[in-house]
Scaffold this active site. Structure first.
Site, PDB file in Angstrom:
ATOM      1  N   VAL A  11       0.836  -1.204   0.000  1.00 31.44           N
ATOM      2  CA  VAL A  11       0.000   0.000   0.000  1.00 31.44           C
ATOM      3  C   VAL A  11       0.870   1.253   0.000  1.00 31.44           C
ATOM      4  O   VAL A  11       0.659   2.177  -0.786  1.00 31.44           O
ATOM      5  CB  VAL A  11      -0.951  -0.032   1.227  1.00 31.44           C
ATOM      6  CG1 VAL A  11      -1.683   1.290   1.381  1.00 31.44           C
ATOM      7  CG2 VAL A  11      -1.931  -1.179   1.104  1.00 31.44           C
ATOM      8  N   ASP A  30      10.829   3.833   5.796  1.00 28.54           N
ATOM      9  CA  ASP A  30      10.756   2.430   6.197  1.00 28.54           C
ATOM     10  C   ASP A  30      11.892   2.158   7.164  1.00 28.54           C
ATOM     11  O   ASP A  30      12.933   2.815   7.114  1.00 28.54           O
ATOM     12  CB  ASP A  30      10.854   1.519   4.969  1.00 28.54           C
ATOM     13  CG  ASP A  30      10.195   0.175   5.219  1.00 28.54           C
ATOM     14  OD1 ASP A  30       9.113  -0.059   4.679  1.00 28.54           O
ATOM     15  OD2 ASP A  30      10.775  -0.629   5.982  1.00 28.54           O
ATOM     16  N   ARG A 153      -6.024  -3.484  -5.702  1.00 31.09           N
ATOM     17  CA  ARG A 153      -5.859  -4.932  -5.860  1.00 31.09           C
ATOM     18  C   ARG A 153      -4.445  -5.194  -6.308  1.00 31.09           C
ATOM     19  O   ARG A 153      -3.932  -4.464  -7.161  1.00 31.09           O
ATOM     20  CB  ARG A 153      -6.813  -5.475  -6.940  1.00 31.09           C
ATOM     21  CG  ARG A 153      -8.256  -5.477  -6.559  1.00 31.09           C
ATOM     22  CD  ARG A 153      -9.111  -5.566  -7.797  1.00 31.09           C
ATOM     23  NE  ARG A 153      -8.846  -4.441  -8.695  1.00 31.09           N
ATOM     24  CZ  ARG A 153      -9.279  -4.365  -9.951  1.00 31.09           C
ATOM     25  NH1 ARG A 153      -9.971  -5.337 -10.478  1.00 31.09           N
ATOM     26  NH2 ARG A 153      -9.011  -3.306 -10.704  1.00 31.09           N
ATOM     27  N   ASN A 227     -14.492  -5.130   1.644  1.00 31.65           N
ATOM     28  CA  ASN A 227     -13.781  -6.404   1.507  1.00 31.65           C
ATOM     29  C   ASN A 227     -14.668  -7.578   1.927  1.00 31.65           C
ATOM     30  O   ASN A 227     -14.635  -8.641   1.300  1.00 31.65           O
ATOM     31  CB  ASN A 227     -12.485  -6.387   2.320  1.00 31.65           C
ATOM     32  CG  ASN A 227     -11.363  -5.740   1.531  1.00 31.65           C
ATOM     33  OD1 ASN A 227     -11.553  -5.337   0.392  1.00 31.65           O
ATOM     34  ND2 ASN A 227     -10.196  -5.621   2.127  1.00 31.65           N
ATOM     35  N   GLY A 276      -7.885 -15.773  -1.056  1.00 33.39           N
ATOM     36  CA  GLY A 276      -6.721 -15.708  -0.170  1.00 33.39           C
ATOM     37  C   GLY A 276      -6.132 -14.322  -0.255  1.00 33.39           C
ATOM     38  O   GLY A 276      -6.833 -13.361  -0.564  1.00 33.39           O
ATOM     39  N   CYS A 279      -5.297  -9.527   2.274  1.00 37.54           N
ATOM     40  CA  CYS A 279      -6.392  -8.661   2.741  1.00 37.54           C
ATOM     41  C   CYS A 279      -7.645  -9.416   3.175  1.00 37.54           C
ATOM     42  O   CYS A 279      -8.038  -9.334   4.342  1.00 37.54           O
ATOM     43  CB  CYS A 279      -6.758  -7.670   1.654  1.00 37.54           C
ATOM     44  SG  CYS A 279      -5.467  -6.469   1.395  1.00 37.54           S
ATOM     45  N   ARG A 346       1.011 -14.858   0.226  1.00 40.20           N
ATOM     46  CA  ARG A 346       0.442 -14.774   1.577  1.00 40.20           C
ATOM     47  C   ARG A 346      -1.000 -15.297   1.561  1.00 40.20           C
ATOM     48  O   ARG A 346      -1.797 -14.905   0.732  1.00 40.20           O
ATOM     49  CB  ARG A 346       0.470 -13.321   2.081  1.00 40.20           C
ATOM     50  CG  ARG A 346       1.865 -12.901   2.519  1.00 40.20           C
ATOM     51  CD  ARG A 346       1.886 -11.450   2.902  1.00 40.20           C
ATOM     52  NE  ARG A 346       1.732 -10.578   1.748  1.00 40.20           N
ATOM     53  CZ  ARG A 346       1.592  -9.253   1.829  1.00 40.20           C
ATOM     54  NH1 ARG A 346       1.563  -8.673   2.998  1.00 40.20           N
ATOM     55  NH2 ARG A 346       1.477  -8.537   0.735  1.00 40.20           N
TER      56      ARG A 346
HETATM   57  C1  UDX Z   1      -8.570  -7.173  -2.375  1.00 39.86           C
HETATM   58  C2  UDX Z   1      -9.649  -6.156  -2.793  1.00 39.86           C
HETATM   59  O1  UDX Z   1     -10.128  -6.477  -4.097  1.00 39.86           O
HETATM   60  C3  UDX Z   1      -9.078  -4.752  -2.758  1.00 39.86           C
HETATM   61  O2  UDX Z   1     -10.087  -3.808  -3.077  1.00 39.86           O
HETATM   62  C4  UDX Z   1      -8.548  -4.490  -1.359  1.00 39.86           C
HETATM   63  O3  UDX Z   1      -8.007  -3.201  -1.227  1.00 39.86           O
HETATM   64  C5  UDX Z   1      -7.501  -5.525  -0.980  1.00 39.86           C
HETATM   65  O4  UDX Z   1      -8.068  -6.839  -1.094  1.00 39.86           O
HETATM   66  P1  UDX Z   1      -6.504  -8.370  -3.566  1.00 39.86           P
HETATM   67  O5  UDX Z   1      -6.277  -9.070  -2.265  1.00 39.86           O
HETATM   68  O6  UDX Z   1      -5.339  -7.809  -4.293  1.00 39.86           O
HETATM   69  O7  UDX Z   1      -7.545  -7.163  -3.356  1.00 39.86           O
HETATM   70  O8  UDX Z   1      -7.160  -9.420  -4.551  1.00 39.86           O
HETATM   71  P2  UDX Z   1      -8.564  -9.675  -5.266  1.00 39.86           P
HETATM   72  O9  UDX Z   1      -8.417  -9.464  -6.713  1.00 39.86           O
HETATM   73  O10 UDX Z   1      -9.667  -8.983  -4.598  1.00 39.86           O
HETATM   74  O11 UDX Z   1      -8.690 -11.273  -5.017  1.00 39.86           O
HETATM   75  C6  UDX Z   1      -8.719 -11.789  -3.677  1.00 39.86           C
HETATM   76  C7  UDX Z   1      -8.867 -13.283  -3.699  1.00 39.86           C
HETATM   77  O12 UDX Z   1     -10.155 -13.671  -4.155  1.00 39.86           O
HETATM   78  C8  UDX Z   1      -7.879 -14.035  -4.601  1.00 39.86           C
HETATM   79  O13 UDX Z   1      -7.420 -15.186  -3.922  1.00 39.86           O
HETATM   80  C9  UDX Z   1      -8.693 -14.406  -5.824  1.00 39.86           C
HETATM   81  O14 UDX Z   1      -8.214 -15.562  -6.462  1.00 39.86           O
HETATM   82  C10 UDX Z   1     -10.056 -14.641  -5.197  1.00 39.86           C
HETATM   83  N1  UDX Z   1     -11.183 -14.421  -6.123  1.00 39.86           N
HETATM   84  C11 UDX Z   1     -11.434 -13.185  -6.627  1.00 39.86           C
HETATM   85  C12 UDX Z   1     -12.018 -15.498  -6.443  1.00 39.86           C
HETATM   86  O15 UDX Z   1     -11.805 -16.632  -5.973  1.00 39.86           O
HETATM   87  N2  UDX Z   1     -13.087 -15.274  -7.260  1.00 39.86           N
HETATM   88  C13 UDX Z   1     -13.364 -14.042  -7.781  1.00 39.86           C
HETATM   89  O16 UDX Z   1     -14.355 -13.930  -8.510  1.00 39.86           O
HETATM   90  C14 UDX Z   1     -12.520 -12.973  -7.446  1.00 39.86           C
END
Ligand code: UDX
Length: 488
Positions: A11, A30, A153, A227, A276, A279, A346
Site C-alpha cells: 500500500v 521504512d 488490488r 472487503n 486468499g 487482505c 500470503r
Molecule cells: C482485495 C480487494 O479487491 C481490494 O479492493 C482491497 O483493497 C484488498 O483486497 P486483492 O487481495 O489484491 O484485493 O485481490 P482480489 O483481486 O480482490 O482477489 C482476492 C482473492 O479472491 C484471490 O485469492 C482471488 O483468487 C479470489 N477471487 C477473486 C475469487 O476466488 N473469485 C473471484 O471472482 C474474485
C-alpha cells in the site's frame, strides 16, 4: 504538496509512487535498511505492473526514501500511515506498528499535519491514534487524524490508485478534508488522465474520480464492509458451485445468468478454491472482531469464512476422487500465488492445498509465472520441486492441478499437456478450461461446479507401490499375495 508515507509495503509503495506521479513531493519511510537500499537503487521489491516505471520516473526527484521518520514528519503536510496490521491470534488487528508510528509522529510534529490512516484498520482506530498523539505531547491544534482507505488490488494496484472507483476521505475537520481533496485533485478534476504521459487506465480519458467525504468512522467501516462484501460474493458462488455439482448444473452458466442482473454484476463471481491474499482473510477476521466487540450480530461473516475453508477441503476430495488415492502420487501444480498477476503467496489457497497434498504423501513439482522465488522461501527444505515451465512440471505426473487463475495456463497446448502427463488427468481449481476442449484433447477433466469430463481412459492411476505389486504378480517375481481361500 509535501507528502510523507510511512511503510513501503504494497500500500505504502503504491501510494507513494502514485502521489509522486500526481506531482507531489513524496518521502517514503521504512525501518528496513535493505529495502530502502533496494528502492534507492531502483529495485522494485514487489511484482506490480507500472511500479518499476514510476520508480524510474520519480526516484531521487519527487520520490525519496529514508529511515528517518522525524525528517519525514517535518517535511510533510500529509502523513499517510501504511504500516502492516497483521491479525493477532484472536483475529483482532494487531495495531502495534500503527501505535509506535503514531507515537513517533507525535514527537516530531512542529507545524499543522494531517495524519492519514491508509492501512486497513478497525473502526475505532482514528480516535485511538488521536489519543496516542495527544498523550505523547502533540498539541491538538497542530494535527488532525483522517482516514483514507486504499482499495487497490495486487496486480492492478497502480491503475486502481490512478483510476479509482471512488476515493473515500473520512475527515472530521474541514481543514484536513481540504488538504486531502487537494492531494487528489489531479484525479478528481480529470487532469491526470489527460496527460500525454499518464499511466494507461481501464477507462478512456478524461476520467474524473469520485471523491466521497465521510466521517472517519464511516471511512474505516467502508473499507472493512467492502472487503467483506466481495469475499461474500466469492463464498456465495462457491456454495452455489457445490450445489451445481450435486444437481448436475453448470456453475459457469449459472454465473452468466446470475451476474447479468445489473444489481448483482458478473465480477467476483468466479468460483474456485477460495479467496486468499493479504487482505480478505485478515480483514474478515478483524471485521468479525469489531462486530463482536460492539455487541452486534453478523453471523453471515462466519459463514463466508466457513464456506471459504470448506472450498479447499472439497477441492482435495475432488483430487482424491480423480486419482483414487493420494499417497505416493506425483502431481504437477500450476500456480502458487494467491491469484494471478502477483508473486504474493500470503494466505494463498494454492499453498494451503499443496501443504495438504504433501501431508497426504504426494510428490509435487510446481510452476508459477511469478511466485517461484517466494515459493522457494515457503518450502525451504525443498519439500516441493520447482519446474522452469508448466510442461516441465507435468513430465511424468499422475495429474496436473491448476491452483491459480493465470491466463497463461488457459493458453496451454492441450496435446502437449496430454503428452507430458503419465495419466491424462487435469483437476482445475479455477475453471480455466473449456470442458469440451479438454474432452476433445483426450483429457479427464475435473473443475469446480461443472460435470466431470472423461476424454481419456477412466481408470484411476495407481501408486508406484501398487504398480510394482501388480508387475510382480504378472511376472511371478517377489512374494505372491495369498488368497484368503487358500490354506497357508
Ligand atoms: C482485495 C480487494 O479487491 C481490494 O479492493 C482491497 O483493497 C484488498 O483486497 P486483492 O487481495 O489484491 O484485493 O485481490 P482480489 O483481486 O480482490 O482477489 C482476492 C482473492 O479472491 C484471490 O485469492 C482471488 O483468487 C479470489 N477471487 C477473486 C475469487 O476466488 N473469485 C473471484 O471472482 C474474485
Amino acid at each position: 504538496m509535501k507528502i510523507g508515507v510511512v511503510g513501503s509495503g504494497y500500500v505504502g509503495l503504491v501510494a507513494g509512487a502514485c502521489f509522486a506521479e500526481l506531482g507531489h513531493d513524496v518521502v517514503l519511510v521504512d525501518s528496513d535498511d535493505r529495502k530502502l537500499a533496494a528502492l534507492r537503487n531502483g529495485t522494485c521489491p514487489i511484482h506490480e505492473q507500472f511500479i518499476p516505471e514510476l520508480l524510474e520516473r520519480h526516484r531521487g526527484k519527487r520520490l525519496d526514501f529514508t529511515g528517518d521518520l522525524d525528517a519525514c514528519v517535518r517535511h510533510s503536510r500529509l502523513i499517510f500511515i501504511a504500516v502492516g496490521t497483521p491479525p493477532k491470534e484472536d483475529g483482532d488487528a494487531d495495531l502495534s506498528y500503527v501505535e509506535s508510528v503514531a507515537k513517533d509522529i507525535a514527537g516530531a510534529v512542529d507545524d499543522y499535519k494531517v495524519v492519514v490512516e491508509k492501512s486497513t484498520v478497525p473502526v475505532y482506530t482514528n480516535g485511538w491514534i488521536r489519543r496516542i498523539m495527544l498523550s505523547n505531547g502533540a498539541s491538538p491544534e497542530l494535527f488532525d487524524v483522517a482516514s483514507n482507505p486504499e482499495f487497490l488490488r495486487e496486480g492492478s494496484a497502480v491503475a486502481d490508485f490512478l483510476y479509482p472507483n471512488r476515493i473515500v476521505v473520512g475527515a472530521d475537520s474541514d481543514r484536513s478534508a481540504g488538504l486531502l481533496q487537494e492531494a487528489y485533485k489531479p484525479l478528481t478534476d480529470g487532469s491526470y488522465s489527460r496527460r500525454s504521459d499518464a499511466i494507461p487506465g481501464p477507462v478512456t480519458p478524461p476520467f474524473r474520480a469520485r471523491l466521497i467525504r465521510t466521517s472517519a468512522q464511516s471511512a474505516e467501516l467502508i473499507k472493512h464492509a467492502s472487503n467483506a462484501f466481495l469475499a461474500m460474493k466469492i463464498s456465495f458462488i462457491n456454495a452455489v458451485a457445490s450445489l451445481c455439482e450435486a444437481v448436475g448444473a453448470d456453475v459457469e452458466q449459472v454465473c452468466e445468468g446470475l451476474g447479468s442482473d445489473s444489481r448483482i454484476g458478473q465480477r467476483f463471481l468466479r468460483p474456485g478454491i477460495g479467496y486468499g491474499g493479504s487482505c480478505f482473510p485478515k480483514d474478515l477476521l478483524a471485521f468479525r472482531t469489531v462486530v463482536r466487540e460492539n455487541g452486534c450480530q453478523f453471523g453471515l461473516l462466519d459463514e463466508v469464512v466457513k464456506v471459504n475453508e470448506e472450498q479447499r477441503r472439497r477441492f482435495l476430495c475432488k483430487v482424491k476422487r480423480a486419482l483414487g488415492s493420494l499417497a505416493g502420487k506425483k502431481l504437477a501444480v500450476l500456480g502458487l500465488a494467491f491469484k494471478n498477476g502477483t508473486d504474493d503467496i500470503r494466505e494463498s489457497p494454492a499453498i494451503a492445498v499443496v501443504r495438504e497434498l504433501l501431508r497426504e504423501g504426494c510428490q509435487i513439482t510446481a510452476y508459477d509465472p511469478a511466485a517461484m522465488e517466494r515459493a522457494a522461501e515457503a518450502f525451504p527444505a525443498g519439500e516441493i520441486a520447482l519446474a522452469p515451465d508448466p510442461y516441465e512440471a507435468m513430465a511424468g505426473a499422475d495429474a496436473c492441478l491448476v491452483l491459480t487463475e493465470w491466463e497463461d495456463f488457459a493458453a496451454l497446448d492441450l496435446a502437449r499437456v496430454k503428452d507430458r502427463l503419465r495419466c491424462p488427468i487435469v483437476v482445475d481449481g479455477r475453471n480455466l478450461f473449456d470442458p469440451a476442449k479438454m474432452e476433445a484433447a483426450g483429457l479427464n477433466y475435473y473443475s469446480i461446479g461443472r460435470a466431470d469430463v472423461a476424454g481419456g481412459p477412466r481408470e484411476v492411476p495407481l501408486s508406484a507401490t501398487m504398480e510394482r505389486t501388480l508387475r510382480d504378480v504378472a511376472t511371478g517375481n517377489g512374494r505372491q499375495p495369498l488368497s484368503p481361500f487358500q490354506k497357508s
